[in-house]
Design an enzyme around this catalytic site. Structure first.
Site, PDB file in Angstrom:
ATOM      1  N   ARG A 194       0.849  -1.233  -0.153  1.00 43.45           N
ATOM      2  CA  ARG A 194       0.109   0.100   0.088  1.00 43.45           C
ATOM      3  C   ARG A 194       0.807   1.217  -0.126  1.00 43.45           C
ATOM      4  O   ARG A 194       1.284   1.615   1.013  1.00 43.45           O
ATOM      5  CB  ARG A 194      -0.921  -0.039   1.258  1.00 43.45           C
ATOM      6  CG  ARG A 194      -2.162   0.962   1.071  1.00 43.45           C
ATOM      7  CD  ARG A 194      -2.825   1.079   2.531  1.00 43.45           C
ATOM      8  NE  ARG A 194      -1.794   2.137   3.262  1.00 43.45           N
ATOM      9  CZ  ARG A 194      -1.736   1.913   4.659  1.00 43.45           C
ATOM     10  NH1 ARG A 194      -2.383   1.077   5.277  1.00 43.45           N
ATOM     11  NH2 ARG A 194      -0.908   2.853   5.438  1.00 43.45           N
ATOM     12  N   HIS A 240      -3.639   4.963   4.531  1.00 46.50           N
ATOM     13  CA  HIS A 240      -4.883   3.831   4.504  1.00 46.50           C
ATOM     14  C   HIS A 240      -5.962   4.831   3.970  1.00 46.50           C
ATOM     15  O   HIS A 240      -7.012   4.284   3.276  1.00 46.50           O
ATOM     16  CB  HIS A 240      -5.048   3.455   6.042  1.00 46.50           C
ATOM     17  CG  HIS A 240      -6.276   2.828   6.121  1.00 46.50           C
ATOM     18  ND1 HIS A 240      -6.576   1.565   5.432  1.00 46.50           N
ATOM     19  CD2 HIS A 240      -7.382   3.137   6.821  1.00 46.50           C
ATOM     20  CE1 HIS A 240      -7.703   1.160   5.979  1.00 46.50           C
ATOM     21  NE2 HIS A 240      -8.441   2.243   6.405  1.00 46.50           N
ATOM     22  N   TYR A 272       4.146   5.867  11.098  1.00 46.20           N
ATOM     23  CA  TYR A 272       4.587   4.352  11.462  1.00 46.20           C
ATOM     24  C   TYR A 272       5.236   3.602  10.523  1.00 46.20           C
ATOM     25  O   TYR A 272       5.662   2.419  10.575  1.00 46.20           O
ATOM     26  CB  TYR A 272       3.071   3.517  11.819  1.00 46.20           C
ATOM     27  CG  TYR A 272       2.166   3.487  10.770  1.00 46.20           C
ATOM     28  CD1 TYR A 272       2.236   2.807   9.741  1.00 46.20           C
ATOM     29  CD2 TYR A 272       0.984   4.579  10.606  1.00 46.20           C
ATOM     30  CE1 TYR A 272       1.327   2.817   8.431  1.00 46.20           C
ATOM     31  CE2 TYR A 272      -0.042   4.704   9.778  1.00 46.20           C
ATOM     32  CZ  TYR A 272      -0.047   3.697   8.837  1.00 46.20           C
ATOM     33  OH  TYR A 272      -0.878   3.712   7.598  1.00 46.20           O
TER      34      TYR A 272
END
Length: 378
Positions: free
Chosen positions: A265, A269, A278
């Site tokens: 990805r 998100h 993160y």
């Protein structure tokens, strides 16, 4: 006595590498030029639409958005299915609708929740659906679509239709109880369903290393007695071949199949997420540059002399203009009628809903300065 902790890890099936070269000519699906170009142009369209709508959310013009960056090769599933096959998405599957004929106008109307939105403004942006295109409306709760896909596949089986269901989900959703219920139901009842896991490395901020200890999601399919394959999720032809073979298997033998597509990805998100908190930004940039599924397919086209830089520039320019036109039109349209707050749950409005509707109408009449309905259709 011997305990077994894990089996030998499954290798990912691949057709072409990051340069667009096909390793084994027998694996090349050799689709017609027009179909390959459609796949590529749809990938470019989706990528452009993602960029414009992501920026629109940041400007406060829509409330939410999710991009497909890094996962565009999943359009290979759309090319391998038949229109009669019923699709259950998670929320990053606009490519399926685009391939099946969902227009840019329809995407934009949904994201702006205007009067032409099929959901009548009740859903968050990117929660698309189309009865005409056999694409079940997306819902936010993770994993709910998995047992639904099993049930729908069982219904197709009982009716004798030459079709299957395909259910998308991420590796994070595979931690939900619905995943296990759905797979076990499909396995024991022999439902013609393809479970398609987009393993993109992150369940929002949780990396896959903290999501499971075993060999990904594919090993779980084997545990349920389901025919399983792992593929390179950035390789459109690996995805196409696996989906086509899975469809034939599911319908011919009336049983479920699990595909795990290993991808990455690249985007956040969603617009509610900042992935730099993160993961290393350099890692993301490196993956986007070295193994971009759009670039991989473009190189495949160039090796066949089916695409040029001039065509690339012209198409990107045209599609951006078309999307911006649809964007402006969708943004200007009025919102759905206020009455749709109450419709479509029951065939006829129940007494309590009628009371609530009357109460709202009285408030609108009494306090027009607080309940301005000029932007809503009558």
């Amino acid at each position: 006595m011997k305990f077994i902790q894990q089996i030998e890890p499954l290798r990912a099936y691949r057709v072409m590498d990051h340069t667009g070269a096909v390793a084994n000519p027998e694996d090349d699906p050799n689709l017609p030029k027009d179909q390959v170009l459609k796949c590529y142009k749809d990938m470019l369209t989706l990528h452009t639409m993602d960029g414009l709508l992501y920026d629109a959310q940041r400007q406060g013009r829509i409330s939410f958005y999710m991009t497909h960056y890094g996962e565009e090769a999943m359009i290979g599933t759309a090319a391998a299915l038949s229109p009669e096959d019923v699709v259950f998405g998670q929320y990053r599957e606009a490519f399926m609708l685009l391939y099946r004929g969902f227009t840019v106008d329809e995407f934009l109307n949904q994201c702006f929740s205007n009067a032409l939105d099929y959901g009548k403004g009740r859903q968050m942006p990117v929660h698309y659906g189309s009865k005409k295109l056999n694409f079940q409306t997306i819902s936010s709760p993770l994993g709910t679509q998995i047992p639904q896909a099993s049930g729908a596949a069982y219904a197709l089986k009982m009716s004798g239709q030459d079709a299957c269901t395909l259910c998308f989900f991420g590796e994070g959703a595979a931690s939900e109880g619905d995943f296990h219920a759905g797979l076990n139901m499909a396995a024991t009842l022999k439902c013609p369903v393809i479970f398609f896991c987009r393993n993109n490395g992150f369940a929002i901020s949780t990396p896959s290393s903290e999501q499971y200890k075993g060999d990904g999601i594919a090993s779980r399919g084997i545990g349920y007695g389901i025919d399983t394959i792992r593929v390179d999720g950035n390789d459109i032809w690996a995805i196409y071949n696996a989906t086509k073979a899975s469809r034939e298997l599911a319908i011919r033998e009336q049983k479920p199949v699990l595909i795990e597509a290993m991808t990455y990805r690249v985007g956040h998100h969603s617009t509610s997420d900042d992935s730099t908190k993160y993961r290393d930004r350099t890692e993301v940039e490196k993956r986007a540059q070295l193994d971009n599924p759009i670039v991989r397919l473009r190189r495949y086209l160039e090796l066949k002399n089916w695409w040029s830089q001039e065509e690339e520039d012209e198409y990107r320019k045209t599609v951006r203009k078309d999307i911006l036109t649809a964007f402006n039109n969708a943004e200007k349209r009025k919102k759905p009628a206020v009455k749709h707050l109450f419709t479509d749950v029951y065939d006829e409005l129940t007494p309590n809903l009628i009371r609530q509707q009357n109460e709202l109408n009285e408030l609108i009449k009494k306090y027009p300065e607080y309940y301005n309905t000029d932007d809503y259709t009558p």
